[in-house]
Write a protein that holds these residues in place. Structure first.
Motif, mmCIF file in Angstrom:
data_model
loop_
_atom_site.group_PDB
_atom_site.id
_atom_site.type_symbol
_atom_site.label_atom_id
_atom_site.label_comp_id
_atom_site.label_asym_id
_atom_site.label_seq_id
_atom_site.Cartn_x
_atom_site.Cartn_y
_atom_site.Cartn_z
ATOM 1 N N LEU A 1 -2.122 -12.506 -15.014
ATOM 2 C CA LEU A 1 -2.454 -11.087 -15.190
ATOM 3 C C LEU A 1 -3.044 -10.499 -13.912
ATOM 4 O O LEU A 1 -2.703 -9.369 -13.532
ATOM 5 N N ARG A 2 -3.897 -11.240 -13.262
ATOM 6 C CA ARG A 2 -4.513 -10.774 -12.026
ATOM 7 C C ARG A 2 -3.443 -10.532 -10.951
ATOM 8 O O ARG A 2 -3.425 -9.488 -10.292
ATOM 9 N N TYR A 3 -2.513 -11.484 -10.788
ATOM 10 C CA TYR A 3 -1.444 -11.321 -9.805
ATOM 11 C C TYR A 3 -0.515 -10.160 -10.172
ATOM 12 O O TYR A 3 -0.083 -9.405 -9.306
ATOM 13 N N ALA A 4 -0.216 -10.010 -11.452
ATOM 14 C CA ALA A 4 0.644 -8.911 -11.889
ATOM 15 C C ALA A 4 0.007 -7.564 -11.565
ATOM 16 O O ALA A 4 0.668 -6.674 -11.021
ATOM 17 N N MET A 5 -1.271 -7.431 -11.896
ATOM 18 C CA MET A 5 -1.959 -6.159 -11.624
ATOM 19 C C MET A 5 -2.046 -5.888 -10.121
ATOM 20 O O MET A 5 -1.888 -4.751 -9.678
ATOM 21 N N LYS A 6 -2.285 -6.937 -9.352
ATOM 22 C CA LYS A 6 -2.350 -6.783 -7.894
ATOM 23 C C LYS A 6 -1.009 -6.292 -7.349
ATOM 24 O O LYS A 6 -0.965 -5.395 -6.507
ATOM 25 N N LYS A 7 0.080 -6.858 -7.849
ATOM 26 C CA LYS A 7 1.406 -6.430 -7.402
ATOM 27 C C LYS A 7 1.701 -5.001 -7.826
ATOM 28 O O LYS A 7 2.277 -4.226 -7.053
ATOM 29 N N LEU A 8 1.320 -4.637 -9.038
ATOM 30 C CA LEU A 8 1.549 -3.263 -9.495
ATOM 31 C C LEU A 8 0.735 -2.274 -8.668
ATOM 32 O O LEU A 8 1.240 -1.216 -8.277
ATOM 33 N N ARG A 9 -0.518 -2.616 -8.399
ATOM 34 C CA ARG A 9 -1.344 -1.735 -7.560
ATOM 35 C C ARG A 9 -0.743 -1.594 -6.166
ATOM 36 O O ARG A 9 -0.720 -0.500 -5.592
ATOM 37 N N GLY A 10 -0.280 -2.707 -5.620
ATOM 38 C CA GLY A 10 0.345 -2.677 -4.302
ATOM 39 C C GLY A 10 1.591 -1.810 -4.284
ATOM 40 O O GLY A 10 1.837 -1.059 -3.329
ATOM 41 N N GLN A 11 2.374 -1.894 -5.335
ATOM 42 C CA GLN A 11 3.586 -1.082 -5.464
ATOM 43 C C GLN A 11 3.241 0.401 -5.477
ATOM 44 O O GLN A 11 3.865 1.197 -4.795
ATOM 45 N N TYR A 12 2.217 0.768 -6.255
ATOM 46 C CA TYR A 12 1.825 2.170 -6.324
ATOM 47 C C TYR A 12 1.201 2.653 -5.020
ATOM 48 O O TYR A 12 1.395 3.792 -4.630
ATOM 49 N N ALA A 13 0.476 1.792 -4.339
ATOM 50 C CA ALA A 13 -0.104 2.170 -3.049
ATOM 51 C C ALA A 13 1.000 2.460 -2.039
ATOM 52 O O ALA A 13 0.909 3.416 -1.269
ATOM 53 N N GLN A 14 2.058 1.660 -2.045
ATOM 54 C CA GLN A 14 3.185 1.894 -1.153
ATOM 55 C C GLN A 14 3.883 3.206 -1.461
ATOM 56 O O GLN A 14 4.260 3.943 -0.564
ATOM 57 N N GLU A 15 4.059 3.497 -2.757
ATOM 58 C CA GLU A 15 4.732 4.737 -3.144
ATOM 59 C C GLU A 15 3.909 5.967 -2.774
ATOM 60 O O GLU A 15 4.474 6.998 -2.406
ATOM 61 N N GLU A 16 2.597 5.872 -2.870
ATOM 62 C CA GLU A 16 1.745 7.018 -2.531
ATOM 63 C C GLU A 16 1.780 7.293 -1.038
ATOM 64 O O GLU A 16 1.672 8.430 -0.612
ATOM 65 N N GLN A 17 1.931 6.242 -0.225
ATOM 66 C CA GLN A 17 1.978 6.410 1.230
ATOM 67 C C GLN A 17 3.320 6.959 1.686
ATOM 68 O O GLN A 17 3.420 7.548 2.737
ATOM 69 N N ALA A 18 4.348 6.758 0.869
ATOM 70 C CA ALA A 18 5.694 7.192 1.265
ATOM 71 C C ALA A 18 5.870 8.686 1.149
ATOM 72 O O ALA A 18 5.187 9.426 0.629
#
Length: 172
Positions: free
Chosen positions: A155-172
């Protein structure tokens, strides 16, 4: 379930009413093919019916039911002809929302679905069971036959990956 084991058909109706939507939602998220979802759900309820004579409560009923469905899905995935479709479930949109808001909601839902579907299988499964099926860490651990600490890590890794995905999209 114990009442159903004793022949109380209304108990089955109650079980079905309580758990059919959650089971279906779980299967929609986990199955790589939409055409499998109905088949697995139906097979799961049929298998439950067949197993009622030998049922012994060792976990929650929901865990027992989801284990039946999960095992059936694994069986289908192991078949050599199991071609995997990469389709996502259609996002839910509020039709009463303004067109711009509906479009933004559709894009956010699609991005979330894509991000969840891109997670590794074990992480995706743990996340879906916790967030969409409301299972506790202990229930998930029983279902996937893994220690609770392993489920926490997934769960921790999944949430970290989802947060990372959203951080990338916000920067784009």
């Amino acid at each position: 379930m114990l009442r159903y084991c004793e022949g109380d058909l209304s108990a089955f109706q109650e079980l079905y009413g309580r758990h059919s939507r959650g089971l279906y939602r779980f299967l929609c998220w986990r199955s790589p093919r939409r055409d499998w979802v109905d088949e697995i759900a139906q097979d799961s309820w049929f298998s439950l019916h067949q197993a009622r004579a030998s049922y012994t409560p060792q976990a929650t009923f929901r865990t027992f039911l989801y284990q039946i469905a999960r095992n059936r899905l694994i069986d289908l995935l192991r078949q050599p002809q199991a071609a995997v479709e990469d389709e996502l479930t259609a996002p839910v949109i509020d039709a009463s929302a303004a067109p711009d808001a509906a479009m933004e909601s559709r894009q956010q839902n699609s991005a979330l679905h894509a991000a969840i579907h891109a997670l590794p299988g074990e992480q995706k499964e743990a996340l879906i069971l916790q967030q969409f099926s409301g299972m506790s860490l202990e229930e998930i651990a029983l279902l996937v036959a893994a220690p609770v600490e392993t489920v926490k890590s997934r769960l921790r890794y999944a949430m970290k990956k989802l947060r990372g995905q959203y951080a990338q999209e916000e920067q784009a």
